[in-house]
Write a protein that holds these residues in place. Sequence first.
Motif, PDB file in Angstrom:
ATOM      1  N   TYR A   1      42.185  -2.191  24.127  1.00 28.19           N
ATOM      2  CA  TYR A   1      41.261  -3.307  23.899  1.00 28.19           C
ATOM      3  C   TYR A   1      42.082  -4.458  23.295  1.00 28.19           C
ATOM      4  CZ  TYR A   1      37.402   0.026  24.507  1.00 28.19           C
ATOM      5  OH  TYR A   1      36.524   0.948  25.004  1.00 28.19           O
TER       6      TYR A   1
ATOM      7  N   THR B   1      31.946  -0.671  20.398  1.00 24.46           N
ATOM      8  CA  THR B   1      31.411  -0.718  21.759  1.00 24.46           C
ATOM      9  C   THR B   1      30.634  -1.989  22.125  1.00 24.46           C
ATOM     10  OG1 THR B   1      29.563   0.653  21.035  1.00 24.46           O
ATOM     11  CG2 THR B   1      31.384   1.772  22.134  1.00 24.46           C
ATOM     12  N   ILE B   2      30.074  -2.703  21.182  1.00 23.94           N
ATOM     13  CA  ILE B   2      29.370  -3.969  21.465  1.00 23.94           C
ATOM     14  C   ILE B   2      28.351  -3.777  22.599  1.00 23.94           C
ATOM     15  CG2 ILE B   2      29.649  -6.450  21.937  1.00 23.94           C
ATOM     16  CD1 ILE B   2      32.732  -5.901  21.366  1.00 23.94           C
ATOM     17  N   ASN B   3      27.157  -3.389  22.222  1.00 26.45           N
ATOM     18  CA  ASN B   3      26.208  -2.904  23.229  1.00 26.45           C
ATOM     19  C   ASN B   3      25.180  -3.903  23.755  1.00 26.45           C
ATOM     20  OD1 ASN B   3      26.261  -0.118  21.124  1.00 26.45           O
ATOM     21  ND2 ASN B   3      27.181  -0.157  23.152  1.00 26.45           N
TER      22      ASN B   3
ATOM     23  N   SER C   1      22.854  -6.123  25.834  1.00 28.96           N
ATOM     24  CA  SER C   1      22.549  -6.221  27.266  1.00 28.96           C
ATOM     25  C   SER C   1      21.148  -6.790  27.440  1.00 28.96           C
ATOM     26  CB  SER C   1      22.630  -4.841  27.925  1.00 28.96           C
ATOM     27  OG  SER C   1      22.575  -4.978  29.323  1.00 28.96           O
ATOM     28  N   GLU C   2      20.767  -7.101  28.675  1.00 30.23           N
ATOM     29  CA  GLU C   2      19.392  -7.508  28.959  1.00 30.23           C
ATOM     30  C   GLU C   2      19.118  -7.355  30.450  1.00 30.23           C
ATOM     31  OE1 GLU C   2      19.640 -11.566  27.435  1.00 30.23           O
ATOM     32  OE2 GLU C   2      19.868 -12.352  29.443  1.00 30.23           O
TER      33      GLU C   2
ATOM     34  N   ARG D   1      20.484 -10.071  33.520  1.00 30.03           N
ATOM     35  CA  ARG D   1      21.418 -10.952  32.794  1.00 30.03           C
ATOM     36  C   ARG D   1      22.086 -11.885  33.797  1.00 30.03           C
ATOM     37  NH1 ARG D   1      25.652  -8.288  28.506  1.00 30.03           N
ATOM     38  NH2 ARG D   1      26.160 -10.181  27.377  1.00 30.03           N
TER      39      ARG D   1
ATOM     40  N   CYS E   1      27.007   0.682  31.153  1.00 27.26           N
ATOM     41  CA  CYS E   1      25.621   0.227  31.353  1.00 27.26           C
ATOM     42  C   CYS E   1      24.879  -0.025  30.052  1.00 27.26           C
ATOM     43  CB  CYS E   1      24.862   1.266  32.164  1.00 27.26           C
ATOM     44  SG  CYS E   1      24.617   2.824  31.267  1.00 27.26           S
ATOM     45  N   SER E   2      25.507   0.305  28.924  1.00 26.20           N
ATOM     46  CA  SER E   2      24.864   0.135  27.621  1.00 26.20           C
ATOM     47  C   SER E   2      23.484   0.818  27.607  1.00 26.20           C
ATOM     48  CB  SER E   2      24.770  -1.347  27.262  1.00 26.20           C
ATOM     49  OG  SER E   2      24.285  -1.465  25.951  1.00 26.20           O
TER      50      SER E   2
ATOM     51  N   ASP F   1      28.291   5.112  30.486  1.00 22.75           N
ATOM     52  CA  ASP F   1      28.807   4.365  29.335  1.00 22.75           C
ATOM     53  C   ASP F   1      29.604   5.350  28.483  1.00 22.75           C
ATOM     54  OD1 ASP F   1      27.941   1.458  27.971  1.00 22.75           O
ATOM     55  OD2 ASP F   1      28.699   2.925  26.532  1.00 22.75           O
TER      56      ASP F   1
ATOM     57  N   ASP G   1      29.400   5.435  25.254  1.00 17.84           N
ATOM     58  CA  ASP G   1      28.698   5.620  23.991  1.00 17.84           C
ATOM     59  C   ASP G   1      27.414   6.439  24.202  1.00 17.84           C
ATOM     60  OD1 ASP G   1      27.296   5.300  21.631  1.00 17.84           O
ATOM     61  OD2 ASP G   1      27.605   3.138  21.484  1.00 17.84           O
TER      62      ASP G   1
ATOM     63  N   VAL H   1      23.930   4.879  23.112  1.00 23.30           N
ATOM     64  CA  VAL H   1      23.234   3.923  23.993  1.00 23.30           C
ATOM     65  C   VAL H   1      22.645   4.647  25.205  1.00 23.30           C
ATOM     66  CG1 VAL H   1      24.473   1.845  23.287  1.00 23.30           C
ATOM     67  CG2 VAL H   1      25.349   3.133  25.213  1.00 23.30           C
TER      68      VAL H   1
ATOM     69  N   HIS I   1      30.799   8.338  30.457  1.00 23.56           N
ATOM     70  CA  HIS I   1      32.042   8.111  31.214  1.00 23.56           C
ATOM     71  C   HIS I   1      32.875   7.061  30.501  1.00 23.56           C
ATOM     72  CE1 HIS I   1      34.582   6.247  34.345  1.00 23.56           C
ATOM     73  NE2 HIS I   1      34.596   7.445  34.898  1.00 23.56           N
TER      74      HIS I   1
ATOM     75  N   VAL J   1      32.251  -5.961  29.976  1.00 21.12           N
ATOM     76  CA  VAL J   1      33.049  -5.005  29.194  1.00 21.12           C
ATOM     77  C   VAL J   1      34.537  -5.256  29.397  1.00 21.12           C
ATOM     78  CG1 VAL J   1      32.953  -3.141  30.920  1.00 21.12           C
ATOM     79  CG2 VAL J   1      33.429  -2.601  28.564  1.00 21.12           C
TER      80      VAL J   1
HETATM   81  C1  LIG Z   1      28.339  -5.729  26.223  1.00 18.37           C
HETATM   82  S1  LIG Z   1      27.893  -4.161  26.848  1.00 18.37           S
HETATM   83  C2  LIG Z   1      27.594  -4.573  28.560  1.00 18.37           C
HETATM   84  C3  LIG Z   1      26.308  -4.013  29.061  1.00 18.37           C
HETATM   85  C4  LIG Z   1      25.927  -4.435  30.492  1.00 18.37           C
HETATM   86  N1  LIG Z   1      26.946  -4.064  31.433  1.00 18.37           N
HETATM   87  C5  LIG Z   1      25.649  -5.923  30.571  1.00 18.37           C
HETATM   88  O1  LIG Z   1      26.461  -6.658  31.080  1.00 18.37           O
HETATM   89  O2  LIG Z   1      24.586  -6.351  30.104  1.00 18.37           O
HETATM   90  C6  LIG Z   1      29.456  -3.317  26.889  1.00 18.37           C
HETATM   91  C7  LIG Z   1      29.334  -1.807  27.059  1.00 18.37           C
HETATM   92  O3  LIG Z   1      30.632  -1.289  27.380  1.00 18.37           O
HETATM   93  C8  LIG Z   1      30.732   0.003  26.834  1.00 18.37           C
HETATM   94  N2  LIG Z   1      32.147   0.402  26.757  1.00 18.37           N
HETATM   95  C9  LIG Z   1      33.102  -0.036  25.893  1.00 18.37           C
HETATM   96  N3  LIG Z   1      34.279   0.581  26.162  1.00 18.37           N
HETATM   97  C10 LIG Z   1      34.054   1.418  27.216  1.00 18.37           C
HETATM   98  C11 LIG Z   1      34.870   2.329  27.937  1.00 18.37           C
HETATM   99  N4  LIG Z   1      36.156   2.494  27.618  1.00 18.37           N
HETATM  100  N5  LIG Z   1      34.309   3.023  28.962  1.00 18.37           N
HETATM  101  C12 LIG Z   1      32.993   2.860  29.276  1.00 18.37           C
HETATM  102  N6  LIG Z   1      32.169   2.027  28.624  1.00 18.37           N
HETATM  103  C13 LIG Z   1      32.691   1.307  27.605  1.00 18.37           C
HETATM  104  C14 LIG Z   1      30.066  -0.149  25.486  1.00 18.37           C
HETATM  105  O4  LIG Z   1      29.649   1.101  24.964  1.00 18.37           O
HETATM  106  C15 LIG Z   1      28.897  -1.094  25.803  1.00 18.37           C
HETATM  107  O5  LIG Z   1      27.707  -0.385  26.018  1.00 18.37           O
END
Ligand SMILES: C[S@@+](CC[C@H](N)C(=O)[O-])C[C@H]1O[C@@H](n2cnc3c(N)ncnc32)[C@H](O)[C@@H]1O
Length: 260
Positions: A23, A66-68, A70-71, A74, A104-105, A132, A134, A137, A185, A204
């Motif tokens: 990251y 993880t920054i979750n 979503s909506e 979007r 998919c959060s 996801d 996490d 979520v 995943h 993400v």
């Molecule tokens: C900001 S949310 C995006 C949600 C949705 N895709 C959207 O655009 O509204 C980012 C998501 O990425 C997931 N995430 C972060 N690192 C990840 C990884 N290595 N593998 C899978 N998911 C991951 C987080 O848990 C979080 O739920």
Amino acid sequence: MSDDYQLFTEKVYTKLGIDLQKYKEAQMKRRLTSLREKRGYQDFTSYFNAINQDINLLHELVDRITINVSEFYRNPKRWEVLRDTVIPLIKMNNQELTIWSAACSTGEEPYSIAILLNEYFPELNTKILATDIDEKVLAKAKKGIYVEQALKELPTNLKAKYFKQKGSQFEIDSAIKRKVIFKKHNLLEDKYPTQVDLIICRNVLIYFTDYAKDTIYHNFSKALANNGILFVGSTEQIFSPNKYGLTLLDTFFYQKISQS
Ligand SMILES: C[S@@+](CC[C@H](N)C(=O)[O-])C[C@H]1O[C@@H](n2cnc3c(N)ncnc32)[C@H](O)[C@@H]1O
């Protein structure tokens, strides 16, 4: 990278399987430093020791990583392109579609696609996989209950048709819920599905290093079926898509170049 933070990233990887080194460092380190300071730890070593003994601190750390957010729907204009251009294109030779909503959060994205397909392409047979890293979520996604704010971009007719209001919250229709399979995943570690017609992975990849992104794009390309489509977030354009065997179809949509 300071030794203290480097060691922390290694311990977090061993404990959680999340490789923080993939990251973007400045951004992630800033986020984690502010959390660490809020909890009163002077350095990452003492913070990790505390996390190791306190499940609440551990959950809080995962949330921060993880920054979750979503909506539903979007960036609505992109969902119109998906409906009017992308799905008609991929369904041309295929009445059975495999769709993967990666990262998919809490489920807004895979449920948005399930609603869109049900509403406009009811003849299609579709399998929707939503993943996801996490688990928290994913548990929330399976419940399918949302605050009104998450639905603000969803056209009102779809909101009325596919949600039941329960107090201040909105529950998604159970038939839509049944159309999505949720699984854990990790995009940086786990095996990818294959023969996917549409991958939706949005908001993400911005958090990953260029090196990690490069690997993920290669993996997405391999996961796609011939002529399959990758749908990315609105700040995540791919600069050299042909490097990954992809070509730009429309803004934020990339199509896999057919291989005979
Ligand atoms: C900001 S949310 C995006 C949600 C949705 N895709 C959207 O655009 O509204 C980012 C998501 O990425 C997931 N995430 C972060 N690192 C990840 C990884 N290595 N593998 C899978 N998911 C991951 C987080 O848990 C979080 O739920």
